[in-house]
Design an enzyme around this catalytic site. Sequence first.
Site, mmCIF file in Angstrom:
data_model
loop_
_atom_site.group_PDB
_atom_site.id
_atom_site.type_symbol
_atom_site.label_atom_id
_atom_site.label_comp_id
_atom_site.label_asym_id
_atom_site.label_seq_id
_atom_site.Cartn_x
_atom_site.Cartn_y
_atom_site.Cartn_z
ATOM 1 N N ASP A 11 0.864 -1.177 0.000
ATOM 2 C CA ASP A 11 0.000 0.000 0.000
ATOM 3 C C ASP A 11 0.899 1.226 0.000
ATOM 4 O OD1 ASP A 11 -2.036 1.817 0.257
ATOM 5 O OD2 ASP A 11 -3.111 0.652 1.779
ATOM 6 N N ASP A 105 -2.619 2.337 -6.242
ATOM 7 C CA ASP A 105 -1.611 2.368 -5.173
ATOM 8 C C ASP A 105 -1.602 1.125 -4.287
ATOM 9 O OD1 ASP A 105 -4.054 2.909 -3.961
ATOM 10 O OD2 ASP A 105 -3.125 4.085 -2.375
ATOM 11 N N GLU A 106 -2.269 0.076 -4.704
ATOM 12 C CA GLU A 106 -2.363 -1.105 -3.854
ATOM 13 C C GLU A 106 -2.327 -2.376 -4.666
ATOM 14 O OE1 GLU A 106 -5.341 -2.030 -0.747
ATOM 15 O OE2 GLU A 106 -5.737 0.107 -0.893
#
Length: 524
Positions: A11, A105-106
Site C-alpha cells: 500500500d 496504489d495497492e
Amino acid sequence: MRAAPTILHLDMDAFYASVEQASKPSLRGKPVVVGGIGPRGVVATASYEARVFGVHSAMATAQARRLCPNAAYLAPRFALYRRISDAVMELLHTLSPLVEPLSLDEAFVDLEAAGAADCAEEARAVGEQLRQDIRSLTGLTGSVGLAGSKMLAKIGSEQAKPDGLVLIEPGTERELLEPMTVRTLPGVGPATAEHLRRTGIHTIGEIVEAGEDELVRLLGKAHGSSLHVMAQGLDDRPVVAERDAKSVSVEDTFDVDLHDRARVQSEVRRLAERCVQRLRSAGRSGRTVVLKVRRYDFSTLTRSETLRGPTDDLAVIQEAAARLIESVETTGGVRLLGVGVTGLADFTQEDLFAQAATAEAAGAAVAEEAEGAEVAQGAEPEHAPVASGEPEPVAAEAGPRRWVPGHDVRHAAFGTGWVQGSGVGRVTVRFEQPWSAPGRVRTFPVDDPDLEPAEPPPLLAQERPGAEPASEAEETEEADPGAAGEGDAQPSSARSSSPAIRPKSWSPSPSPPASVPGADASSP
DNA sequence: TCTGGGGTCCTTAACCGT
DNA sequence: TCTGACGGTTAAGGACCC
C-alpha cells in the site's frame, strides 16, 4: 496454514499527495490535499501533514479547507499517477507472476506462486527489499503487510503505515484480531458496523462469539457467513492476476443543480458519448444501459434497459439513455447524472452480423452488397448494426482557458511549472521541477499567450532525461532562497517526504541520471 | 458550503417459462 | 385446466472499496 507468510500486500503511503510532493519541491513537508477542488469536491488523498489537521479522504473539500486552510489543494493528475503505478507494479512482477492490483496504489502478491520465500525471515527480506526498490525507483514510500492470507496481509500493511512493514506470524491471527473493531474486516462499512453495534457487537472477537447463525440472521447469507469466517482469521481467497471489467460508467456531479430539462437531456447525451468512448477504447461492448440520477436531496435512483445484444454504437446507447431519462422525474433539481453499460462482451453486435454475413457469403453467393447498403441506411434504433468505424467527433471546448490547480504548464520565457491558483483573470504559476529547489511564483493574465498546458515532469528514476534543456537548468539556478513564496520553512521533515529525486542527482548543469538498483539504465 | 468517481457484489421483487 | 415449485433474467437499490 503454512510456516511462511505467502501473501504480500503493498500500500503506497498517501499516494497521490506523495506524488505531488515529489514533483513539487515547494510542497514537501507541507499539508497537501488532492481531490475535487470544486464546490462539491471531496478529498481523494491527504498528505500526512494535512491529516494532522483532521483532513482525511472522502471528506468534503469544503470542510477540509475549513480545517486546514493553508494546505495546497490540487486536482489529481491521474496520467502521472498511472505511470508511476505501472512502474511499481512492474517491480511487483519481479517477485511473482501472480500480482493482483486493487487500485493505482495497492496490490497483492502471491509469494508462494514464485517460491520467493520459504520462511518468515525470507519473506521479511523480500518485503524490505521491495520497499527499498520502490523508494529508489520513485522516491516514494510504501507499506508492506505479510501474512498467510489477503485479509491479514492487508491488515498488516495498514498497521505498518506509514513507511513500514508488518509481518503477521501464522498462528497468531486469532489473538491479533480479537480486540480489533469490526470495521477492520473487509466488507464492514458504516452501515454494517452500525447494524452490529445495535446488537452489541463491537469487536471481531464478539463476531466469533455471536456465531454464524446469528450473523446470517443479521446480515444475510453471503455477508453473514463470510464475515464469521473472516473474523476467525480464515480467508482463502486466491490472488487473482487479471479480472475483466464488468461495467463501464461515467458520471458528473454539477457545481449547481440542473433544473432545465433540456440541459439534463443534453448532459445525458454527452455522458453517453464519453461512456462509449471509454467502452470502445477498451475494445468492449455492452448490453445493458444504466442511467443514474442523483437529485437535489441526494436521493439516488437508477434506471436500466437491456438491449437485444451487446453494442458499442453511440446512437444506440444515447437513445437508450434518452428513453431512460424520460422516465425520471427531475423537478427540484439534478445534482448528478451518470451513464453506464454492463453486461460487457468482447464482441459487438456488428461483429456478429459481420460473422453471419461472411459465413453466409462463404456458404452461398448472397446479394451482400445490396444488403450492406440497406443496413447502413436503415440506421434505426435498437441495435442498428451499423458498422460505424470512424471515431466520434470529440466536442472541442472553445471556451476560455481553464487553469487547474496542480496541473503542469510551460511558459515561453520562464519554463515549466505548475498552476498554484487562478481567479479574477489571473493565474499564479510556481516555476519548479522535481529536481530543483523550491521555485518562485509568478502571476500572469489567464489568457497570456506565452502560457500553455504541459506534460507532467519525469519522476521515475529511469525517465529522467540525461540532459535537461539548457533553459530549464538556468531556471532552477535562478530560483533562490527567500523567493519561496510564503516565506516559510525549507523542506524540514525530511523523514517522510523524501524527495523524488535524491539531491545528489540534481545539479545545475546537466548530468547523467543517477544509476539506481532495479532501474534499467538503458532508456533513450 | 456537507457528501466524487469508478467500480464490485449482494439482495429483493417481479416476471416468465417449464 | 389450475396451482405450485423452481430457475433464470431483468430491474432497482444498497453497501462497500479505493
